[in-house]
Design a protein around this motif. Structure first.
Motif, PDB file in Angstrom:
ATOM      1  N   ASN A   1       0.853  -1.186   0.000  1.00 20.98           N
ATOM      2  CA  ASN A   1       0.000   0.000   0.000  1.00 20.98           C
ATOM      3  C   ASN A   1       0.895   1.245   0.000  1.00 20.98           C
ATOM      4  O   ASN A   1       2.106   1.168   0.242  1.00 20.98           O
ATOM      5  N   LYS A   2       0.312   2.400  -0.268  1.00 28.13           N
ATOM      6  CA  LYS A   2       1.102   3.622  -0.479  1.00 28.13           C
ATOM      7  C   LYS A   2       1.909   4.036   0.754  1.00 28.13           C
ATOM      8  O   LYS A   2       3.008   4.587   0.625  1.00 28.13           O
ATOM      9  N   ASN A   3       1.394   3.777   1.938  1.00 28.03           N
ATOM     10  CA  ASN A   3       2.121   4.158   3.153  1.00 28.03           C
ATOM     11  C   ASN A   3       3.324   3.246   3.387  1.00 28.03           C
ATOM     12  O   ASN A   3       4.391   3.697   3.811  1.00 28.03           O
TER      13      ASN A   3
ATOM     14  N   ASP B   1      13.010  14.873  -3.940  1.00 29.81           N
ATOM     15  CA  ASP B   1      11.977  15.295  -4.894  1.00 29.81           C
ATOM     16  C   ASP B   1      11.228  14.097  -5.464  1.00 29.81           C
ATOM     17  O   ASP B   1      10.024  14.183  -5.735  1.00 29.81           O
ATOM     18  N   SER B   2      11.935  12.991  -5.654  1.00 28.21           N
ATOM     19  CA  SER B   2      11.271  11.777  -6.152  1.00 28.21           C
ATOM     20  C   SER B   2      10.233  11.281  -5.155  1.00 28.21           C
ATOM     21  O   SER B   2       9.144  10.837  -5.545  1.00 28.21           O
ATOM     22  N   THR B   3      10.573  11.357  -3.876  1.00 32.86           N
ATOM     23  CA  THR B   3       9.621  10.922  -2.852  1.00 32.86           C
ATOM     24  C   THR B   3       8.354  11.763  -2.908  1.00 32.86           C
ATOM     25  O   THR B   3       7.237  11.238  -2.831  1.00 32.86           O
ATOM     26  N   ILE B   4       8.520  13.072  -3.061  1.00 33.01           N
ATOM     27  CA  ILE B   4       7.356  13.966  -3.142  1.00 33.01           C
ATOM     28  C   ILE B   4       6.576  13.725  -4.434  1.00 33.01           C
ATOM     29  O   ILE B   4       5.342  13.601  -4.431  1.00 33.01           O
ATOM     30  N   ALA B   5       7.288  13.636  -5.554  1.00 31.39           N
ATOM     31  CA  ALA B   5       6.621  13.465  -6.854  1.00 31.39           C
ATOM     32  C   ALA B   5       5.859  12.144  -6.939  1.00 31.39           C
ATOM     33  O   ALA B   5       4.704  12.112  -7.369  1.00 31.39           O
ATOM     34  N   TYR B   6       6.499  11.053  -6.519  1.00 28.80           N
ATOM     35  CA  TYR B   6       5.863   9.736  -6.629  1.00 28.80           C
ATOM     36  C   TYR B   6       4.843   9.479  -5.513  1.00 28.80           C
ATOM     37  O   TYR B   6       3.707   9.077  -5.776  1.00 28.80           O
ATOM     38  N   GLN B   7       5.278   9.694  -4.284  1.00 28.51           N
ATOM     39  CA  GLN B   7       4.408   9.320  -3.167  1.00 28.51           C
ATOM     40  C   GLN B   7       3.291  10.340  -2.908  1.00 28.51           C
ATOM     41  O   GLN B   7       2.184   9.949  -2.551  1.00 28.51           O
ATOM     42  N   HIS B   8       3.567  11.632  -3.090  1.00 28.65           N
ATOM     43  CA  HIS B   8       2.514  12.631  -2.873  1.00 28.65           C
ATOM     44  C   HIS B   8       1.700  12.870  -4.143  1.00 28.65           C
ATOM     45  O   HIS B   8       0.507  12.590  -4.184  1.00 28.65           O
ATOM     46  N   PHE B   9       2.351  13.372  -5.198  1.00 26.61           N
ATOM     47  CA  PHE B   9       1.618  13.692  -6.426  1.00 26.61           C
ATOM     48  C   PHE B   9       1.103  12.447  -7.137  1.00 26.61           C
ATOM     49  O   PHE B   9       0.024  12.463  -7.720  1.00 26.61           O
ATOM     50  N   GLY B  10       1.873  11.356  -7.088  1.00 24.76           N
ATOM     51  CA  GLY B  10       1.449  10.141  -7.774  1.00 24.76           C
ATOM     52  C   GLY B  10       0.482   9.283  -6.989  1.00 24.76           C
ATOM     53  O   GLY B  10      -0.501   8.780  -7.528  1.00 24.76           O
ATOM     54  N   MET B  11       0.742   9.133  -5.668  1.00 24.30           N
ATOM     55  CA  MET B  11      -0.045   8.204  -4.858  1.00 24.30           C
ATOM     56  C   MET B  11      -0.931   8.871  -3.811  1.00 24.30           C
ATOM     57  O   MET B  11      -1.735   8.208  -3.169  1.00 24.30           O
TER      58      MET B  11
ATOM     59  N   VAL C   1      -0.036  10.489  -0.901  1.00 21.48           N
ATOM     60  CA  VAL C   1       0.385  10.461   0.499  1.00 21.48           C
ATOM     61  C   VAL C   1       0.434  11.901   1.039  1.00 21.48           C
ATOM     62  O   VAL C   1       0.805  12.832   0.321  1.00 21.48           O
ATOM     63  N   ASN C   2       0.082  12.058   2.300  1.00 24.15           N
ATOM     64  CA  ASN C   2       0.068  13.373   2.939  1.00 24.15           C
ATOM     65  C   ASN C   2       1.434  14.050   2.857  1.00 24.15           C
ATOM     66  O   ASN C   2       2.443  13.509   3.311  1.00 24.15           O
ATOM     67  N   LEU C   3       1.468  15.250   2.271  1.00 22.87           N
ATOM     68  CA  LEU C   3       2.723  15.950   2.032  1.00 22.87           C
ATOM     69  C   LEU C   3       3.402  16.396   3.328  1.00 22.87           C
ATOM     70  O   LEU C   3       4.632  16.348   3.443  1.00 22.87           O
ATOM     71  N   LYS C   4       2.632  16.806   4.310  1.00 26.37           N
ATOM     72  CA  LYS C   4       3.206  17.271   5.572  1.00 26.37           C
ATOM     73  C   LYS C   4       3.973  16.158   6.288  1.00 26.37           C
ATOM     74  O   LYS C   4       5.058  16.368   6.820  1.00 26.37           O
ATOM     75  N   ILE C   5       3.389  14.969   6.295  1.00 24.12           N
ATOM     76  CA  ILE C   5       4.044  13.821   6.927  1.00 24.12           C
ATOM     77  C   ILE C   5       5.333  13.480   6.193  1.00 24.12           C
ATOM     78  O   ILE C   5       6.388  13.250   6.806  1.00 24.12           O
TER      79      ILE C   5
END
Length: 203
Positions: free
Chosen positions: A62-64, A97-107, A109-113
Motif C-alpha cells: 500500500n502507499k504508506n 523530490d522523487s519521494t514527493i513526486a511519486y508518493q505525494h503527487f502520484g499516490m 500520500v500526505n505531504l506534511k508527513i
C-alpha cells in the motif's frame, strides 16, 4: 579548487537521468575530481536490500508502506552521505523530490508527513542543484521496451507517470537550483549542456 556540491538527477522512468549521472561521474573521474555516486532507492548496502524489496515486481504494497520503505532506504544512506558532505562532490540518482513526486503527487500520500520525516532524516544535509529530466509518453515507452528487466515501478499506467512528472515540474517551478533537461531532444546535446552546467557549478 572546486565546490563540493550535492547534485541530484531526477525524472520519471525512461527520462535519461541515470544515463546522465553516469556520464557526469565519468567526466569527473577523467578530471580526477573526487566524488561519490549513489542511487535511491539503494546506495548503501543495506539500502540495496530494501531496494530489492521495493522494486520486486511480484510484490504489491500500500502507499504508506511504499513511502516508509523508501524513507528507510534513505535513512541507511544519510549517514554515509553526511560522511562526505562538503568534502566531495555528491551525485545522487533520485532523492527527496522523487519521494514527493511519486508518493505525494502520484499516490496521494500526505505531504506534511512526508516532509516532516524527510527533514528529520536529512537535518542540515542540503541539495545544491538538481537536473530534472522530462520525457514524453512515446519516448518513455520506447525506452522501457528496450529494457531487459522491468521492475514494479516500470509497470504503472501512463496516467500515473504523467501525474508524477507534473509533480516534478511543480516542485521545480521558479526555482534557480533546477535545470530542466528535455530528454526528447538529441542525447548528445543534453550531455553537452549538462557537462557545461556542471563545470560552472563546481568552479
Amino acid at each position: 579548487m572546486y565546490k563540493k556540491f550535492v547534485i541530484v538527477f531526477e525524472g520519471i522512468e525512461g527520462s535519461g537521468k541515470s544515463y546522465h549521472i553516469n556520464n557526469v561521474s565519468k567526466y569527473l573521474s577523467k578530471k580526477k575530481i573526487p566524488h561519490i555516486k549513489l542511487r535511491e532507492p539503494g546506495g548503501h548496502r543495506n539500502s540495496e536490500k530494501i531496494r530489492n524489496l521495493i522494486l520486486n515486481k511480484n510484490l504489491k504494497f500500500n502507499k504508506n508502506t511504499d513511502l516508509l520503505l523508501y524513507l528507510a532506504s534513505r535513512s541507511e544512506n544519510i549517514k554515509y552521505l553526511k560522511k562526505y558532505y562538503k568534502k566531495k562532490i555528491i551525485l545522487i540518482d533520485r532523492f527527496t523530490d522523487s519521494t514527493i513526486a511519486y508518493q505525494h503527487f502520484g499516490m496521494g500520500v500526505n505531504l506534511k508527513i512526508l516532509k516532516m520525516i524527510n527533514n528529520y532524516l536529512l537535518g542540515t544535509f542540503k541539495v545544491d542543484f538538481t537536473f530534472l529530466n522530462i520525457v514524453d509518453e512515446k519516448n518513455m515507452r520506447k525506452r522501457l521496451n528496450k529494457r531487459k528487466k522491468l521492475n514494479r515501478y516500470d509497470k504503472f499506467k501512463m496516467q500515473f507517470y504523467s501525474k508524477v512528472q507534473k509533480g516534478f515540474i511543480k516542485i521545480s517551478k521558479n526555482k534557480k537550483r533546477y535545470m530542466i533537461i528535455d530528454s526528447n531532444r538529441p542525447i548528445d546535446l543534453n550531455k553537452k549542456n549538462i557537462i557545461e552546467k556542471i563545470e560552472k557549478l563546481i568552479k
